[in-house]
Enzyme design. Structure first.
Site, PDB file in Angstrom:
ATOM      1  CG  HIS A  67      -2.074  -0.929   1.080  1.00  0.00           C
ATOM      2  ND1 HIS A  67      -1.919  -2.297   1.109  1.00  0.00           N
ATOM      3  CD2 HIS A  67      -3.387  -0.712   0.848  1.00  0.00           C
ATOM      4  CE1 HIS A  67      -3.089  -2.871   0.930  1.00  0.00           C
ATOM      5  NE2 HIS A  67      -3.987  -1.950   0.756  1.00  0.00           N
ATOM      6  CD  GLU A  86     -12.412   6.845  -7.810  1.00  0.00           C
ATOM      7  OE1 GLU A  86     -11.977   6.496  -8.929  1.00  0.00           O
ATOM      8  OE2 GLU A  86     -13.404   6.333  -7.252  1.00  0.00           O
ATOM      9  CD  GLN A  88      -3.072   8.273  -0.887  1.00  0.00           C
ATOM     10  OE1 GLN A  88      -2.545   9.326  -0.558  1.00  0.00           O
ATOM     11  NE2 GLN A  88      -2.392   7.145  -0.954  1.00  0.00           N
TER      12      GLN A  88
END
Ligand SMILES: NC(=O)NC1=NC(=O)NC1=O
Length: 174
Positions: A67, A86, A88
C-alpha cells in the site's frame, strides 16, 4: 454487473477487472478465480477475505507493504494507482498544506519504523482529521494487534473497490 457475466469472464479479464481490489496484490484475484462460479458479490468478497485471513503474519505484512503511504511519495509524484489516487484525493490528501504533508510524513515514518509496514486505513471512510487521529492513536498498539487492525482496513478498501466494479458497467473496465 450481473454475477453471470463475472462467472463467464476469462481468467485474464477476471484479473484485469479485480486484480487491484487489494492494492497491488493481483495474486489474490488470481487465486480466488478457482472458486468460480460465484454466487454473488458477497461470495467473491468472502473468498478474498478467506484468502487474506489464512495468510501467515508475513503474508499479511506483505499485503500492507503493497500500500502507498497516504500523502506520501507516490501521491506527490503522481504514481498512485487509479483507485488509490481517487481514494486519497477524496480523503483530502491532495489538498494538504506543506505543514500537513510534513506531519503525515513524520507520522508515517514513525509508524513504519515501529511496525515494519505502512499505516493503512480505508481513506474513503475517513476524513483528513480522522486519518491523522487514527495514525497517532494506532501508533500505541502492539505489532500483532496493529497488523490485524490494518488488515481490517484492507478488507474495507477491498469491499468498496469491489462494489465500485460490480455496480459499474463491465464494458468500461475491460
Ligand atoms: N496507506 C493507505 O492507507 N493507503 C490507502 N488507503 C486507501 O484507502 N487508499 C490508499 O491508497
Amino acid at each position: 454487473m450481473d454475477i453471470n457475466v463475472v462467472n463467464a469472464l476469462t481468467y485474464e479479464d477476471f484479473v484485469k477487472l479485480f486484480g487491484n481490489v487489494v492494492e497491488k496484490c493481483p495474486l489474490i484475484s488470481a487465486a480466488i478465480w478457482s472458486h468460480r462460479p460465484f454466487k454473488d458479490l458477497a461470495d467473491i468478497e468472502a473468498h478474498i477475505t478467506e484468502f487474506i485471513i489464512r495468510l501467515p503474519d508475513s503474508g499479511k505484512a506483505g499485503i500492507l507493504r503493497c500500500h502507498p503511504d497516504l500523502a506520501g511519495r507516490d501521491l506527490q509524484s503522481g504514481t498512485l494507482t487509479r483507485e488509490s489516487q481517487e481514494e486519497q484525493s477524496r480523503a483530502g490528501m491532495t489538498t494538504l498544506d506543506s505543514a500537513e504533508v510534513l506531519q503525515m510524513y513524520r507520522l508515517n515514518s514513525e509508524y513504519k519504523e515501529r511496525f515494519g509496514f505502512p499505516f493503512v486505513i480505508c481513506a474513503r471512510l475517513n476524513k483528513k482529521a480522522d486519518i491523522v487521529g487514527q495514525l497517532s492513536e494506532r501508533l500505541k498498539n502492539d505489532r500483532a494487534a496493529e497488523r490485524e487492525r490494518a488488515i481490517e482496513e484492507v478488507k474495507k478498501i477491498c469491499s468498496l473497490r469491489l462494489r465500485n466494479i460490480v455496480l459499474s458497467d463491465i464494458q468500461t473496465k475491460l
